[in-house]
Scaffold this motif. Structure first.
Motif, PDB file in Angstrom:
ATOM      1  N   LEU A   1     -71.842 -24.005  45.116  1.00  0.00           N
ATOM      2  CA  LEU A   1     -70.754 -23.089  44.545  1.00  0.00           C
ATOM      3  C   LEU A   1     -70.557 -23.482  42.699  1.00  0.00           C
ATOM      4  CD1 LEU A   1     -70.246 -20.370  45.210  1.00  0.00           C
ATOM      5  CD2 LEU A   1     -67.918 -21.023  45.494  1.00  0.00           C
ATOM      6  N   SER A   2     -70.921 -23.526  42.166  1.00  0.00           N
ATOM      7  CA  SER A   2     -70.707 -24.164  40.848  1.00  0.00           C
ATOM      8  C   SER A   2     -69.592 -22.756  39.866  1.00  0.00           C
ATOM      9  CB  SER A   2     -72.158 -24.290  39.626  1.00  0.00           C
ATOM     10  OG  SER A   2     -72.822 -22.924  39.884  1.00  0.00           O
ATOM     11  N   ALA A   3     -69.012 -23.180  38.686  1.00  0.00           N
ATOM     12  CA  ALA A   3     -68.524 -22.316  37.886  1.00  0.00           C
ATOM     13  C   ALA A   3     -69.288 -20.720  38.613  1.00  0.00           C
ATOM     14  CB  ALA A   3     -67.529 -22.924  36.716  1.00  0.00           C
TER      15      ALA A   3
ATOM     16  N   ALA B   1     -59.792 -26.794  41.647  1.00  0.00           N
ATOM     17  CA  ALA B   1     -61.263 -26.181  40.847  1.00  0.00           C
ATOM     18  C   ALA B   1     -60.815 -24.980  40.854  1.00  0.00           C
ATOM     19  CB  ALA B   1     -62.257 -27.365  41.712  1.00  0.00           C
ATOM     20  N   THR B   2     -61.140 -23.817  42.265  1.00  0.00           N
ATOM     21  CA  THR B   2     -61.029 -22.503  41.765  1.00  0.00           C
ATOM     22  C   THR B   2     -60.153 -21.966  40.999  1.00  0.00           C
ATOM     23  OG1 THR B   2     -61.205 -22.899  44.110  1.00  0.00           O
ATOM     24  CG2 THR B   2     -60.840 -20.904  43.429  1.00  0.00           C
ATOM     25  N   ALA B   3     -58.953 -22.399  41.357  1.00  0.00           N
ATOM     26  CA  ALA B   3     -57.917 -21.690  39.770  1.00  0.00           C
ATOM     27  C   ALA B   3     -58.471 -22.008  38.431  1.00  0.00           C
ATOM     28  CB  ALA B   3     -56.748 -22.655  40.221  1.00  0.00           C
TER      29      ALA B   3
ATOM     30  N   ARG C   1     -71.868 -19.356  39.057  1.00  0.00           N
ATOM     31  CA  ARG C   1     -72.448 -19.111  40.697  1.00  0.00           C
ATOM     32  C   ARG C   1     -71.792 -18.368  41.065  1.00  0.00           C
ATOM     33  NH1 ARG C   1     -76.613 -21.938  44.683  1.00  0.00           N
ATOM     34  NH2 ARG C   1     -78.031 -21.431  42.857  1.00  0.00           N
ATOM     35  N   LEU C   2     -70.120 -19.232  41.534  1.00  0.00           N
ATOM     36  CA  LEU C   2     -68.452 -18.287  41.454  1.00  0.00           C
ATOM     37  C   LEU C   2     -68.233 -17.285  40.589  1.00  0.00           C
ATOM     38  CD1 LEU C   2     -65.919 -18.428  43.220  1.00  0.00           C
ATOM     39  CD2 LEU C   2     -65.074 -19.766  41.107  1.00  0.00           C
ATOM     40  N   HIS C   3     -68.852 -17.088  39.875  1.00  0.00           N
ATOM     41  CA  HIS C   3     -68.544 -16.230  39.046  1.00  0.00           C
ATOM     42  C   HIS C   3     -69.699 -14.912  39.701  1.00  0.00           C
ATOM     43  CE1 HIS C   3     -66.338 -18.295  35.260  1.00  0.00           C
ATOM     44  NE2 HIS C   3     -66.103 -18.000  36.246  1.00  0.00           N
ATOM     45  N   THR C   4     -70.583 -15.534  39.641  1.00  0.00           N
ATOM     46  CA  THR C   4     -71.767 -14.573  40.562  1.00  0.00           C
ATOM     47  C   THR C   4     -71.457 -13.740  41.445  1.00  0.00           C
ATOM     48  OG1 THR C   4     -73.269 -15.664  39.006  1.00  0.00           O
ATOM     49  CG2 THR C   4     -73.981 -13.641  41.005  1.00  0.00           C
ATOM     50  N   VAL C   5     -70.715 -14.431  42.488  1.00  0.00           N
ATOM     51  CA  VAL C   5     -70.707 -14.157  43.389  1.00  0.00           C
ATOM     52  C   VAL C   5     -69.627 -13.011  43.597  1.00  0.00           C
ATOM     53  CG1 VAL C   5     -69.152 -15.337  45.669  1.00  0.00           C
ATOM     54  CG2 VAL C   5     -71.425 -16.217  45.043  1.00  0.00           C
ATOM     55  N   LEU C   6     -68.194 -13.701  42.710  1.00  0.00           N
ATOM     56  CA  LEU C   6     -66.855 -13.061  42.554  1.00  0.00           C
ATOM     57  C   LEU C   6     -67.592 -11.332  41.785  1.00  0.00           C
ATOM     58  CD1 LEU C   6     -65.398 -15.070  43.622  1.00  0.00           C
ATOM     59  CD2 LEU C   6     -63.839 -14.607  41.255  1.00  0.00           C
TER      60      LEU C   6
END
Length: 472
Positions: A133-135, A34-36, A137-142
Motif C-alpha cells: 500500500l504505497s501512497a 504514515a497514513t495521516a 495506491r492508497l489514493h487509488t483505493v480511497l
C-alpha cells in the motif's frame, strides 16, 4: 407537476465542499502517522479527507456507533486479538446495521487472514498487505471506495426518502384543513431532508392575487417563524417574504442561494401555495429529486383539502348569507349537549314577523337585503364563542353562553331611537329562548321543541318572546 415543479436556479447555489470521513483502525503508531501524512493534503471527488484514528477495535466500535457518515474504514486484521478486525466487520454490518461504509482490510501478516477466505466470508471491499500500500495506491483505493460509498448513500437515502413519502401520504390525505395539512407538511419535510425545524413556513396566496405583488397569508410555520402564523407575508423577515413573493409571482418552485421555495399551483391545490425551506446547507441531487416526488404528494393532499373544504362549505354553509346553516347548527348543538358546558349554554331562535308579506310586496331582492342585514348585525354583535346560523327562510339561531346570548338584547340590536325597528317594512321580531340545562334529548329534538315553542308564541301575534318549558 411537470414544469410547475422544475427547480430553477435564480442565484448561484451553495457549493460547500463535501467532507469524506475515513477511519483508520490500527494499533501501529508508525503506520497511523504514515497514513495521516499521506492523506494530509489529499482531495477526493471534490472534497477533503477527514481522518479519524482508532488504536483498538473497541475504540473503533464506539466511533462507528457514534458516526454514521464514515465513508471508509482502513482496518488492520490483527489488533487486540488475531481476529479482532474480522469481529469488528461483523459488528459494523450486523449489529450497527451499516451497509454503506466501505471497508478495506490491511494486514502485515497475510497468513493470519487469507485474502480468498476473508473476501468470501466477510463483507469487505478490498484487501491489501501493508507493504503493497504505497501512497499512490492508497489514493487509488480511497477514490474507488469513497465513490462506491457516495453511490450507496444516495441509493439508501432515496430508498428511505421514498418509503417516508409513501408512509406520509396517508397522513397528508387524511388532513381536513389547510392548517392541519401544512403542519404535517412541515414535519414531513423536516424528516425527509434531515433539517432543523427552525426555518420552514407554508403560505397560501389570497384568492385573485395573481398580481405583480401577490398577497399571501402564513398558514403554518415552525421555529423562528411560529409567531407569524395567521399573519400576512410581511410578518416574515424581508428576504424570506421576498423569496416567497418571487415564487408566487413566477408560479414556479425556486432554488435560491440560501433557500428552496416550493410552489403548488391552484389548479392542483385549490389555491396557490408556497412552502419556504431554509436550506443554509446545500441540498444534494437526491434530496432535490425527493422534494419533487414529495411535491406531488403535497399537491394531491392540498387538492383533497380544497375538495373537503368545498364539500364542508356546501354541507354546512348558507349559500346566500355565507353563515352556518341548519346542518352546522345541529352539529354544534349536538356537541354542546354532550359537553360539560351544556348547563351554561342557551339557544335563541329569532323570526322576522311578516317577512313573507314584505318579500311579496317588495320582491326577493329586498328580502335578501333584509336577511343580510340581520346576519351582519348578529355576526358583529357576538364573539367567536357564539354560533350564528340561518335555520331556514327568515329563521335565525344563536347558540352560545347564556351570559352573552339574551333574546331581549338580540331584538334590541334592530331598534332605533323613536323608531320601533330598522328593518324597513318588517316591523318586529319574535323569539324563543331554550336553556340547554333544561333539555335532555338530542340536537334535532331540541331544535324541533324550540321551533314548536316559537310557533306557539307567534300565534299570539307579532313581537313575541317565548321561553321553552320542558314541562309543557
Amino acid at each position: 407537476m411537470d414544469d410547475q415543479f422544475a427547480f430553477r436556479d435564480e442565484l448561484p447555489s451553495i457549493t460547500s465542499q463535501p467532507v469524506w470521513r475515513v477511519l483508520a483502525v490500527d494499533d501501529d503508531a508508525d503506520f497511523q502517522r504514515a497514513t495521516a501524512f499521506a492523506l494530509s493534503e489529499f482531495e477526493l471527488l471534490g472534497g477533503r479527507i477527514e481522518l479519524i484514528q482508532a488504536f483498538s477495535c473497541r475504540e473503533a466500535s464506539m466511533l462507528l456507533a457514534k458516526h454514521h457518515d464514515i465513508a471508509l474504514v482502513l482496518l488492520d486484521v490483527v489488533m487486540e486479538t488475531e481476529d479482532a478486525g474480522l469481529r469488528l466487520i461483523k459488528a459494523l454490518r450486523e449489529v450497527i446495521g451499516n451497509r454503506e461504509t466501505r471497508v478495506v482490510m490491511l494486514t502485515g501478516e497475510p497468513g493470519l487472514a487469507p485474502a480468498h477466505e476473508v473476501m468470501r466470508d466477510y463483507d469487505i471491499n478490498d484487501y491489501w498487505t501493508k507493504s503493497e500500500l504505497s501512497a499512490e495506491r492508497l489514493h487509488t483505493v480511497l477514490t474507488a471506495a469513497v465513490r462506491g460509498y457516495a453511490q450507496l448513500r444516495a441509493v439508501a437515502t432515496a430508498r428511505r426518502g421514498l418509503q417516508m413519502i409513501v408512509e406520509s401520504s396517508n397522513a397528508l390525505f387524511c388532513s381536513k384543513s389547510p392548517r392541519e395539512l401544512s403542519t404535517k407538511i412541515l414535519s414531513e419535510i423536516t424528516s425527509l431532508l434531515d433539517l432543523q425545524t427552525e426555518g420552514i413556513a407554508c403560505v397560501r396566496a389570497d384568492e385573485g392575487s395573481a398580481t405583480a405583488e401577490p398577497n399571501a397569508r402564513i398558514v403554518s410555520a415552525s421555529g423562528r417563524f411560529f409567531d407569524c402564523i395567521d399573519a400576512n407575508l410581511d410578518a416574515l423577515q424581508p428576504q424570506v417574504a421576498a423569496a416567497v413573493r418571487q415564487c408566487l409571482q413566477a408560479q414556479q418552485t425556486l432554488r435560491l442561494s440560501d433557500c428552496t421555495v416550493l410552489f403548488f399551483q391552484r389548479f392542483q391545490a385549490g389555491s396557490d401555495y408556497a412552502c419556504y425551506i431554509d436550506s443554509a446547507r446545500a441540498l444534494d441531487d437526491t434530496q432535490l429529486e425527493l422534494l419533487k416526488v414529495f411535491s406531488a404528494s403535497i399537491s394531491r393532499g392540498l387538492y383533497n383539502v380544497a375538495l373537503f373544504s368545498r364539500l364542508e362549505e356546501m354541507a354546512y354553509q348558507d349559500d346566500l348569507l355565507k353563515i352556518p346553516n341548519r346542518n352546522a347548527l345541529i352539529r354544534m348543538l349536538d356537541m354542546t349537549l354532550k359537553s360539560e358546558a351544556k348547563d351554561q349554554r342557551v339557544l335563541v331562535l329569532i323570526d322576522i314577523d311578516n317577512f313573507s308579506g314584505a318579500n311579496t310586496a317588495f320582491g326577493t331582492g329586498y328580502g335578501d337585503f333584509i336577511l343580510g342585514l340581520v346576519a351582519k348585525k348578529l355576526r358583529d354583535a357576538f364573539t367567536h364563542e357564539v354560533l350564528i346560523a340561518r335555520v331556514r327562510d327568515d329563521l335565525f339561531a344563536i347558540l352560545g353562553p347564556q351570559a352573552q346570548v339574551k333574546a331581549a338584547e338580540v331584538v334590541a340590536l334592530f331598534r332605533r331611537h323613536k323608531r320601533p325597528y330598522e328593518l324597513g317594512q318588517v316591523h318586529s321580531l319574535s323569539s324563543v329562548t331554550m336553556h340547554l340545562a333544561d333539555f335532555t334529548g338530542s340536537a334535532s329534538v331540541a331544535l324541533q321543541d324550540a321551533l314548536l315553542t316559537l310557533k306557539q308564541a307567534k300565534r299570539l301575534g307579532h313581537d313575541q318572546r317565548g321561553v321553552y318549558d320542558p314541562l309543557l
